[in-house]
Design a protein around this motif. Structure first.
Motif, PDB file in Angstrom:
ATOM      1  N   VAL A  76       0.856  -1.180   0.000  1.00 33.64           N
ATOM      2  CA  VAL A  76       0.000   0.000   0.000  1.00 33.64           C
ATOM      3  C   VAL A  76       0.893   1.232   0.000  1.00 33.64           C
ATOM      4  CG1 VAL A  76      -1.823   1.285   1.157  1.00 33.64           C
ATOM      5  CG2 VAL A  76      -1.832  -1.222   1.227  1.00 33.64           C
ATOM      6  N   ASN A  77       0.807   2.011  -1.067  1.00 38.74           N
ATOM      7  CA  ASN A  77       1.595   3.236  -1.189  1.00 38.74           C
ATOM      8  C   ASN A  77       0.724   4.429  -0.812  1.00 38.74           C
ATOM      9  OD1 ASN A  77       4.198   4.548  -2.379  1.00 38.74           O
ATOM     10  ND2 ASN A  77       2.482   5.725  -3.210  1.00 38.74           N
ATOM     11  N   LEU A  78       1.075   5.075   0.292  1.00 34.31           N
ATOM     12  CA  LEU A  78       0.289   6.197   0.775  1.00 34.31           C
ATOM     13  C   LEU A  78       0.871   7.514   0.280  1.00 34.31           C
ATOM     14  CD1 LEU A  78      -0.300   4.915   4.399  1.00 34.31           C
ATOM     15  CD2 LEU A  78      -2.003   5.098   2.595  1.00 34.31           C
ATOM     16  N   LEU A  79       0.036   8.274  -0.399  1.00 32.47           N
ATOM     17  CA  LEU A  79       0.400   9.595  -0.891  1.00 32.47           C
ATOM     18  C   LEU A  79       0.329  10.550   0.302  1.00 32.47           C
ATOM     19  CD1 LEU A  79      -1.919   9.364  -4.015  1.00 32.47           C
ATOM     20  CD2 LEU A  79       0.437   8.533  -3.782  1.00 32.47           C
ATOM     21  N   VAL A  80       1.373  11.332   0.523  1.00 33.56           N
ATOM     22  CA  VAL A  80       1.517  12.052   1.793  1.00 33.56           C
ATOM     23  C   VAL A  80       1.881  13.512   1.560  1.00 33.56           C
ATOM     24  CG1 VAL A  80       3.957  11.367   1.993  1.00 33.56           C
ATOM     25  CG2 VAL A  80       2.673  11.987   4.061  1.00 33.56           C
ATOM     26  N   GLU A  81       1.352  14.388   2.420  1.00 33.29           N
ATOM     27  CA  GLU A  81       1.719  15.803   2.353  1.00 33.29           C
ATOM     28  C   GLU A  81       1.364  16.484   3.673  1.00 33.29           C
ATOM     29  OE1 GLU A  81       3.651  18.356   1.728  1.00 33.29           O
ATOM     30  OE2 GLU A  81       3.485  17.715  -0.372  1.00 33.29           O
ATOM     31  N   ASN A  82       2.020  17.612   3.910  1.00 32.25           N
ATOM     32  CA  ASN A  82       1.695  18.484   5.035  1.00 32.25           C
ATOM     33  C   ASN A  82       1.957  19.910   4.574  1.00 32.25           C
ATOM     34  OD1 ASN A  82       2.282  20.177   7.484  1.00 32.25           O
ATOM     35  ND2 ASN A  82       1.657  18.296   8.494  1.00 32.25           N
ATOM     36  N   ASN A  83       0.892  20.614   4.236  1.00 28.19           N
ATOM     37  CA  ASN A  83       1.050  21.918   3.576  1.00 28.19           C
ATOM     38  C   ASN A  83       1.729  22.945   4.467  1.00 28.19           C
ATOM     39  OD1 ASN A  83      -1.389  22.131   5.208  1.00 28.19           O
ATOM     40  ND2 ASN A  83      -1.758  24.060   4.165  1.00 28.19           N
ATOM     41  N   LYS A  84       1.444  22.924   5.763  1.00 32.94           N
ATOM     42  CA  LYS A  84       2.015  23.941   6.642  1.00 32.94           C
ATOM     43  C   LYS A  84       3.520  23.777   6.765  1.00 32.94           C
ATOM     44  CE  LYS A  84       0.119  26.671   8.095  1.00 32.94           C
ATOM     45  NZ  LYS A  84      -0.086  28.044   7.550  1.00 32.94           N
ATOM     46  N   LEU A  85       3.992  22.564   6.966  1.00 30.27           N
ATOM     47  CA  LEU A  85       5.429  22.352   7.071  1.00 30.27           C
ATOM     48  C   LEU A  85       6.114  22.595   5.734  1.00 30.27           C
ATOM     49  CD1 LEU A  85       6.704  21.700   9.765  1.00 30.27           C
ATOM     50  CD2 LEU A  85       4.348  20.937   9.703  1.00 30.27           C
ATOM     51  N   CYS A  86       5.421  22.292   4.648  1.00 28.72           N
ATOM     52  CA  CYS A  86       5.947  22.597   3.321  1.00 28.72           C
ATOM     53  C   CYS A  86       6.136  24.100   3.162  1.00 28.72           C
ATOM     54  CB  CYS A  86       5.008  22.059   2.248  1.00 28.72           C
ATOM     55  SG  CYS A  86       5.470  22.479   0.554  1.00 28.72           S
ATOM     56  N   GLN A  87       5.166  24.869   3.621  1.00 25.74           N
ATOM     57  CA  GLN A  87       5.266  26.324   3.528  1.00 25.74           C
ATOM     58  C   GLN A  87       6.415  26.860   4.369  1.00 25.74           C
ATOM     59  OE1 GLN A  87       1.364  27.594   4.721  1.00 25.74           O
ATOM     60  NE2 GLN A  87       0.373  26.655   2.934  1.00 25.74           N
ATOM     61  N   LEU A  88       6.643  26.235   5.516  1.00 28.18           N
ATOM     62  CA  LEU A  88       7.699  26.702   6.409  1.00 28.18           C
ATOM     63  C   LEU A  88       9.092  26.369   5.884  1.00 28.18           C
ATOM     64  CD1 LEU A  88       6.209  25.763   9.903  1.00 28.18           C
ATOM     65  CD2 LEU A  88       6.427  28.055   8.931  1.00 28.18           C
ATOM     66  N   TYR A  89       9.224  25.208   5.225  1.00 27.76           N
ATOM     67  CA  TYR A  89      10.547  24.806   4.754  1.00 27.76           C
ATOM     68  C   TYR A  89      10.959  25.696   3.587  1.00 27.76           C
ATOM     69  CZ  TYR A  89      14.472  21.625   4.120  1.00 27.76           C
ATOM     70  OH  TYR A  89      15.730  21.093   4.066  1.00 27.76           O
ATOM     71  N   PRO A  90      12.157  26.292   3.617  1.00 20.66           N
ATOM     72  CA  PRO A  90      12.493  27.332   2.636  1.00 20.66           C
ATOM     73  C   PRO A  90      12.734  26.840   1.218  1.00 20.66           C
ATOM     74  CG  PRO A  90      14.381  26.859   4.047  1.00 20.66           C
ATOM     75  CD  PRO A  90      13.218  26.105   4.624  1.00 20.66           C
ATOM     76  N   MET A  91      13.154  25.577   1.035  1.00 21.69           N
ATOM     77  CA  MET A  91      13.468  25.083  -0.309  1.00 21.69           C
ATOM     78  C   MET A  91      12.323  24.233  -0.832  1.00 21.69           C
ATOM     79  SD  MET A  91      17.507  24.115   0.147  1.00 21.69           S
ATOM     80  CE  MET A  91      17.238  23.130   1.607  1.00 21.69           C
ATOM     81  N   LYS A  92      11.862  24.527  -2.027  1.00 20.57           N
ATOM     82  CA  LYS A  92      10.759  23.760  -2.598  1.00 20.57           C
ATOM     83  C   LYS A  92      10.694  23.980  -4.100  1.00 20.57           C
ATOM     84  CE  LYS A  92       7.871  25.769   0.174  1.00 20.57           C
ATOM     85  NZ  LYS A  92       8.697  26.816   0.793  1.00 20.57           N
ATOM     86  N   LYS A  93      10.136  22.989  -4.786  1.00 21.48           N
ATOM     87  CA  LYS A  93       9.901  23.107  -6.221  1.00 21.48           C
ATOM     88  C   LYS A  93       8.472  22.740  -6.586  1.00 21.48           C
ATOM     89  CE  LYS A  93      11.713  18.443  -7.290  1.00 21.48           C
ATOM     90  NZ  LYS A  93      10.472  17.825  -7.775  1.00 21.48           N
ATOM     91  N   ASN A  94       7.741  22.145  -5.641  1.00 23.50           N
ATOM     92  CA  ASN A  94       6.370  21.705  -5.883  1.00 23.50           C
ATOM     93  C   ASN A  94       5.383  22.536  -5.078  1.00 23.50           C
ATOM     94  OD1 ASN A  94       7.425  19.589  -7.416  1.00 23.50           O
ATOM     95  ND2 ASN A  94       7.422  18.166  -5.689  1.00 23.50           N
ATOM     96  N   SER A  95       4.131  22.454  -5.459  1.00 16.43           N
ATOM     97  CA  SER A  95       3.062  23.089  -4.705  1.00 16.43           C
ATOM     98  C   SER A  95       2.974  22.493  -3.304  1.00 16.43           C
ATOM     99  CB  SER A  95       1.726  22.892  -5.426  1.00 16.43           C
ATOM    100  OG  SER A  95       0.635  23.228  -4.592  1.00 16.43           O
TER     101      SER A  95
END
Length: 840
Positions: A356-375
């Motif tokens: 079972v492959n679980l698709l995972v995200e956490n938008n708030k921590l993503c916003q806080l982390y300074p480096m990103k290339k995805n939404s």
């Protein structure tokens, strides 16, 4: 759907503004009188003190620091328990019930096993490739007239695309000429096209492989005859080190065998903006390009990898992955790739059949982390990762010789999954574990909830996700949301995630002191100070980001443990569970608060819905028996082999005799869970290589590049070591009690079947009529419902699940006015059509 998305986005923006106005200053750190010399707390805690002064319910005490950075944590029966609490806790079942359950499981093990047959891992290679996919992994010469070139090793880059590998590198178009380039690139990625009895190859318009003057040049293209050859250098790739054919079923519809992992994050390289996770599970050009460190790690030679250092407890690491792998992958390295496709392939070859492959995200921590290339939007990330799963399936197919030929098969229903497993491949189920599913956050302003989603939006998202292929889902992950409250994280990570919860919702977790009836079914205990992080913390990624960046406000102080989150299941949460059941999707109550999880199981009971699973030990012992009773399935967090054996023993006492019993694990690998530590090479019962794995295969130490892994000294460094881990379970259980080694492996081998049977029941198939007397139909009714020519699925829908599925026959039970139990046998053709019906 787009209109609903726009409406929801606008609602979330408006709520964010409202919440910001309502919570300004709440997170400010201020002195609080009486809290101790030099101590500080938040205004939220000060408000709790005021409640205490007025004599109303409140969080009224500083909790002594509680260290959850203990390796034992990952071995608890519940990851929502405090370390050390479990051993003295009261089991929610009686001793008599546990003994009866264990006797039942013992009887299950005595049932006949299905016959298994060997199938080739890869298709047989012919002297001349049958189609443009068939040259993958082969050594060929290219002939045009009297000119012969090669031999070349054909490394598949995609379906119908290849690197033509030589000792010096890759055949490529370089500066207008065909040369051997040292590195792979699009200029070396040749598309094969069938042309009559031969093939043409190009890397773009006007850049087809052409023979001119007896040499290869880019041009209009030449048709080549391909023949198998010898003398090709192998392409650098991770080895499998498993010999023997994979096993399959005699028929596509019989009972399956194989291990099941119901909780892993294979596409985590995309989450948190796509810059937190280092490496990826596949790359067009293979292991040397997939298994590389993050750029910020490499540029500082592993000394500036703050997030990795916080999570692993190591000040630095060797950033080189392929080919040396000195410091990673490793059980404690949570930012590096652990599910490279060849490691998945080794797990499959070693006996795993359901993933079972679980698709995972956490938008708030993503916003806080300074480096990103995805939404950072949860659902954008989910869609991206789902697309990646399909791309990876295609890539694996390319390595195996064409569409549908790879071992990695994404499935959408239990009947398809059974066919896939019985064909000798691995069924892959798509799931979701994200903090804000469907945009369903909320803001708490002046004590009132303002949800950012509606029932209509939830329904639309469920429809979209179902169409995408999602079949398993959790309601929460790290934060409270509009659907439910969370269990929270414990120890040093707790305050960090809690403050991120505040940033997302405008409120902290509403933890209060509670006294669970069974002594242990509480949410994660919280602490009142913010200590340093140390090694061994699993599920720590979110808090670690907050620590590294220093962006999170102070948290409230809570009373003494046990703690329970007052936020339970909302009406929107109930609606979501009902929506999952309506669509036959499996509900996972992990990460919910005890209050929310209890309510969610009430909903499951009211619906009489069996599609429920606890996938990685983020439920509590008050819930596990209820899941089994509902007809669900449980896969505890894998962790260390010794700890997992203890969890297996406890779950035996919760088995429900009305349902087929099997056992599985939740690896939680790829950034969210530390893997099993080694027991050591000097223990009296180490794993001895090579060992015999499921289906009779021989499993040796796994190699990749210059690195060789040994479960005894490396633990579960990466996913390919899970067959070795299962063998370690055997050694641990056998040392504890003679005969238990075989028993635990037998239960694990029955895990895939147990998952499929749970999933069938979620699709409306009734439980079997031999274990369940109330499900028995009259003989005349069975005779009228089961007719010649019916499919196996139609039979299941007509008379329920079989008691046994062996080869070409299914067994059931019926009744008459004078006999309470009449054995029934239905026989099928090889194609799965009813050929006969008999009663004993």
């Amino acid at each position: 759907m787009d209109g609903l998305r726009d409406s929801a986005a606008s609602r979330r923006v408006g709520l964010a503004v409202t919440a910001a106005l309502g919570v300004i200053g709440v997170a400010a750190v201020v002195p609080v009188a009486g809290a101790g010399p030099g101590s500080t707390t938040s205004l939220a805690a000060a408000a709790e003190q005021q409640k205490s002064d007025r004599g109303i319910p409140h969080d009224d005490a500083m909790l002594a620091p509680h260290d959850h950075n203990d390796p034992a944590t990952k071995n608890d029966v519940s990851r929502g328990l405090a370390v050390g609490e479990e051993a003295e806790a009261v089991d929610p079942t009686t001793a008599e019930e546990r003994a009866a359950a264990e006797e039942y499981v013992e009887a299950e093990r005595a049932l006949p096993d299905p016959e298994l047959v060997g199938v080739a891992a890869y298709p047989a290679r012919t002297a001349v490739p049958a189609d443009r996919y068939a040259m993958a992994g082969g050594c060929y010469t290219l002939t045009a007239g009297l000119a012969r070139f090669g031999p070349y090793y054909f490394k598949a880059t995609r379906l119908g695309g290849y690197l033509l590998h030589t000792t010096g590198g890759e055949l490529a178009v370089v500066n207008g000429a065909v040369k051997v380039a040292a590195k792979a690139s699009p200029a070396a990625d040749w598309t094969a096209t069938k042309a009559g009895t031969g093939y043409r190859f190009d890397v773009g318009a006007g850049k087809a492989l052409t023979v001119a003057g007896g040499k290869l040049v880019p041009g209009a293209g030449t048709t080549f005859a391909l023949r198998t050859a010898s003398g090709c250098p192998s392409y650098p790739e991770a080895a499998i080190n498993v010999t023997g054919d994979p096993f399959a079923g005699e028929t596509t519809y019989q009972e399956v065998r194989g291990f099941v992992d119901a909780h892993t994050h294979g596409m985590a390289f995309e989450f948190l903006g796509g810059k937190v996770h280092c490496g990826r599970p596949w790359h067009t050009y293979g292991a040397p390009y997939a298994l590389v460190d993050c750029q910020d790690h490499t540029l500082t030679q592993g000394k500036g990898a703050l997030l990795e250092s916080v999570l692993s407890g190591e000040p630095s690491h060797d950033p080189v992955g392929w080919p040396t792998f000195k410091d990673w992958p490793a059980p404690e390295s949570l930012t590096h790739e652990g599910t490279y496709y060849r490691w998945l392939e080794r797990a499959w070859r070693g006996g795993q059949r359901l993933f079972v492959n679980l698709l995972v995200e956490n938008n708030k921590l993503c916003q806080l982390y300074p480096m990103k290339k995805n939404s950072c939007d949860d659902m954008d990330s989910i869609r991206l990762q789902a697309s990646d799963m399909l791309k990876m399936q295609d890539y694996i197919d390319a390595q195996f010789g064409g569409p549908g030929k790879g071992f990695y098969r994404i499935v959408k229903d239990p009947f398809e999954a059974r066919r896939v497993i019985n064909s000798g491949k691995m069924a892959v189920v798509m799931g979701i574990e994200t903090s804000i599913p469907f945009g369903c956050t909320y803001k708490k302003v002046l004590g009132k909830d303002f949800p950012a989603c509606t029932k209509a939006e939830i329904d639309a998202n469920l429809d979209e996700m179902h169409a995408l292929g999602v079949r398993q889902m959790e309601l929460v992950n790290k934060f409270d949301n509009a659907l439910a409250g969370v269990a929270g994280d414990a120890g040093a990570i707790g305050p960090l995630v809690n403050t991120a919860n505040f940033l997302e919702t405008g409120s902290f977790w509403a933890m209060e002191h509670c006294e669970p009836a069974d002594g242990e079914s509480a949410d994660n205990p919280q602490i009142g100070v913010l200590p340093d992080l140390s090694a061994g913390q699993q599920d720590a990624l979110f808090g670690a980001i907050g620590k590294v960046l220093g962006l999170l406000p102070a948290t409230p102080l809570y009373g003494p443990p046990a703690h329970c989150n007052k936020r339970g299941l909302t009406e929107l949460g109930v609606h979501t569970i009902e929506g999952l059941a309506k669509r036959g999707m499996v509900f996972d109550p992990d990460h919910l608060s005890v209050k929310a999880r209890s309510s969610s199981m009430d909903v499951i009971d009211d619906l009489a819905y069996p599609g429920v699973i606890s996938s990685h030990s983020w439920s509590t012992p008050d819930t596990y028996p209820r899941i089994y009773k509902a007809g669900g399935f449980i896969t505890p967090y894998a962790g260390d082999s010794t700890g997992f054996v203890a969890k297996w023993r406890r779950h035996l006492g919760w088995a429900d005799p009305r349902y087929y019993f099997g056992f599985g694990f939740g690896a939680d690998i790829n950034g969210l869970g530390a893997q099993g530590n080694p027991r050591g090479a000097d223990v009296p019962n180490p794993v001895s290589y090579p060992f015999t794995g499921l289906g009779g295969v021989q499993v040796d130490r796994q190699q990749a590049g210059e690195r060789t892994w040994d479960i005894n000294v490396d633990g579960v460094a990466q996913y390919g070591l899970y067959p070795d881990w299962v063998e370690d379970l055997r050694q641990v259980a056998e040392a504890q009690h003679a005969g238990d080694g075989e028993k635990i492996v037998d239960d694990m081998a029955r895990g895939a079947e147990a998952y499929l049977q749970m999933w069938e029941r979620a699709y409306g198939v009734k439980p079997d009529s031999c274990r369940n007397a109330d499900q028995r139909l009259g003989v005349s009714t069975v005779r009228s419902r089961v007719t010649i020519g019916m499919t196996t699925e139609a039979v299941l829908r007509a008379v329920g699940q079989p008691y046994q599925r062996l080869g070409t026959s299914y067994s059931f039970c019926a009744k008459t006015s004078t006999r309470a139990k009449v054995p029934v046998k239905v026989t099928f053709s090889k194609a799965g059509r009813v050929t006969g019906l008999s009663f004993s």
